[in-house]
Design an enzyme around this catalytic site. Structure first.
Site, PDB file in Angstrom:
ATOM      1  N   ASN A   8       0.867  -1.179   0.000  1.00 10.27           N
ATOM      2  CA  ASN A   8       0.000   0.000   0.000  1.00 10.27           C
ATOM      3  C   ASN A   8       0.902   1.226   0.000  1.00 10.27           C
ATOM      4  OD1 ASN A   8      -1.811   2.034   0.468  1.00 10.27           O
ATOM      5  ND2 ASN A   8      -2.483   1.308   2.484  1.00 10.27           N
ATOM      6  N   LYS A  10       0.054   4.212  -0.245  1.00 13.86           N
ATOM      7  CA  LYS A  10      -0.627   5.358   0.385  1.00 13.86           C
ATOM      8  C   LYS A  10      -0.433   6.613  -0.473  1.00 13.86           C
ATOM      9  CE  LYS A  10      -0.254   3.037   4.798  1.00 13.86           C
ATOM     10  NZ  LYS A  10      -0.161   3.130   6.258  1.00 13.86           N
ATOM     11  N   HIS A  93      -9.575   0.970   4.894  1.00  8.76           N
ATOM     12  CA  HIS A  93      -8.302   1.144   5.614  1.00  8.76           C
ATOM     13  C   HIS A  93      -8.537   2.066   6.809  1.00  8.76           C
ATOM     14  CE1 HIS A  93      -4.200   2.291   6.532  1.00  8.76           C
ATOM     15  NE2 HIS A  93      -3.808   1.232   5.854  1.00  8.76           N
ATOM     16  N   GLU A  95      -6.935   4.451   7.914  1.00  9.22           N
ATOM     17  CA  GLU A  95      -6.721   5.873   7.620  1.00  9.22           C
ATOM     18  C   GLU A  95      -7.952   6.467   6.947  1.00  9.22           C
ATOM     19  OE1 GLU A  95      -2.975   5.292   5.626  1.00  9.22           O
ATOM     20  OE2 GLU A  95      -2.066   4.764   7.549  1.00  9.22           O
ATOM     21  N   GLU A 160      -5.251  -5.114  10.451  1.00  9.86           N
ATOM     22  CA  GLU A 160      -4.239  -4.089  10.682  1.00  9.86           C
ATOM     23  C   GLU A 160      -4.545  -3.355  11.986  1.00  9.86           C
ATOM     24  OE1 GLU A 160      -2.265  -2.856   6.681  1.00  9.86           O
ATOM     25  OE2 GLU A 160      -3.989  -1.592   7.011  1.00  9.86           O
ATOM     26  N   GLY A 166       2.701   2.061  10.895  1.00 10.98           N
ATOM     27  CA  GLY A 166       3.698   3.127  10.800  1.00 10.98           C
ATOM     28  C   GLY A 166       4.412   3.425  12.105  1.00 10.98           C
ATOM     29  N   SER A 198       3.515  -2.349  10.338  1.00 10.52           N
ATOM     30  CA  SER A 198       4.961  -2.420  10.610  1.00 10.52           C
ATOM     31  C   SER A 198       5.591  -3.753  10.198  1.00 10.52           C
ATOM     32  CB  SER A 198       5.254  -2.116  12.081  1.00 10.52           C
ATOM     33  OG  SER A 198       4.881  -0.777  12.385  1.00 10.52           O
ATOM     34  N   GLY A 219       2.928  -1.191   4.292  1.00 12.31           N
ATOM     35  CA  GLY A 219       2.940   0.234   3.978  1.00 12.31           C
ATOM     36  C   GLY A 219       4.343   0.709   3.660  1.00 12.31           C
ATOM     37  N   GLY A 220       5.004   1.291   4.659  1.00 14.00           N
ATOM     38  CA  GLY A 220       6.310   1.925   4.460  1.00 14.00           C
ATOM     39  C   GLY A 220       7.327   1.072   3.720  1.00 14.00           C
TER      40      GLY A 220
END
Ligand code: 13P
Length: 237
Positions: A8, A10, A93, A95, A160, A166, A198, A219-220
Site C-alpha cells: 500500500n 498510500k 483502511h 486511515e 491491521e 507506521g 509495521s 505500507g512503508g
C-alpha cells in the site's frame, strides 16, 4: 493457500519514482512463491499497471466510491479503477475510517461496488490501542467484519491494528495468531487473511509463518523494492 504480499503506497510516489519502483518489482517478481500486489495512488495507477502488465505482480487501488458513476467531484468509481488496470482495491483502511469518517456501512457499499466492477476487495479491520488495552480488540474486529462484509464475501481481509501502522510496533506473535484465528472463525476457510502494521524484512518470516496468516499488507516497506521483495521472499512456500 498461496500467500499474498500487498504493498500500500498510500499518498506517496510521483511518476518517476513510481515507474522505477514498478520496474524493479517487475524484474524481481519472478520466482517468488507468493502472489504480489502493489496499490499505488490513482494518479500513477495506469502507468504502474502498464509497467507490470504480464508480470507476476498485480496492481490495485486504495479506495473506490460506492457508486459506478455520477456527481461526486474528486472521487473515483470502481469501474474507472478497473479500466485503469486495477485488479484489486483496498477498502476500509483505518486511515480512511479515521480521516474520512468511513463507517462499516460505507465500506460494505464500496465492497459491493468493487465486486460489481470485477475488482477483488481487500477489506481492512483492526482495533485502536485503547480498544486493545480495554480488552475489546476481538469484539471490535468482529463488529467491523459483520458490518463491512456482504453476505458471500469472496475477497481478502487485512487485519491491521491501528496502533501498529507506521509505528514500528507489532502485536506479539500469540496476539496475531489469536486474532487471525478469531477472524477465520467468522469468515470461513476460503478467505485469505493478511496481517498489516509495521511488517519489515526483519519480522516478515516470523509473522508469515503464523497459522491463518495468508500474507501481508505492507505500507512503508513497500516503497522500497528491495524491502518489499525481501518480505515476499520470506513467505513460506
Ligand atoms: P506500515 O507497514 O507502514 O506500518 O503500514 C501498514 C498499512 O497501513 C498498510 O495498509
Amino acid at each position: 493457500m498461496r500467500r499474498m504480499i500487498a504493498g500500500n503506497w498510500k499518498m506517496n510516489m510521483l511518476s518517476e519514482g513510481a515507474l522505477q519502483l514498478a520496474g524493479a518489482l517487475r524484474r524481481g517478481a519472478d520466482r517468488l512463491g507468493c502472489e504480489l500486489l502493489v496499490c499505488p495512488p490513482a494518479t500513477v495507477l495506469s502507468a504502474v499497471a502498464h509497467v507490470l502488465l504480464g508480470s507476476a505482480c498485480q496492481t490495485g487501488a486504495q479506495d473506490c466510491h460506492a457508486e459506478a458513476a455520477g456527481a461526486h467531484t474528486g472521487d473515483l468509481a470502481a469501474p474507472m479503477l478497473r479500466d485503469a488496470g486495477a485488479t484489486h482495491v483496498i477498502l476500509g483502511h483505518s486511515e480512511r475510517r479515521a480521516q474520512h469518517g468511513e463507517t462499516d456501512a460505507m465500506v460494505h457499499a464500496k465492497v459491493e461496488a468493487a465486486v460489481r466492477a470485477g475488482l477483488v476487495p481487500i477489506v481492512c479491520v483492526g482495533e485502536t490501542l485503547a480498544e486493545r488495552e480495554g480488552g475489546r480488540a476481538e469484539s471490535v474486529v468482529a463488529g467491523q467484519l459483520a458490518g463491512s462484509l456482504p453476505h458471500g464475501f469472496a475477497g481478502l481481509v487485512a487485519y491491521e491494528p491501528v496502533w501498529a501502522i507506521g509505528t514500528g510496533r507489532t502485536p506479539t506473535q500469540a496476539d496475531i495468531a489469536a486474532m487471525h484465528a478469531a477472524i477465520r472463525h467468522r469468515v470461513g476457510a476460503a478467505i485469505r487473511i493478511l496481517y498489516g502494521g509495521s511488517v519489515k524484512p526483519e519480522n516478515a518470516a516470523a509473522i508469515l509463518a503464523l497459522p491463518e496468516v495468508g500474507g501481508a499488507l505492507v505500507g512503508g516497506a513497500s516503497l522500497d523494492a528491495a524491502s518489499f521483495l525481501a518480505i515476499a521472499a520470506a513467505c513460506p512456500v
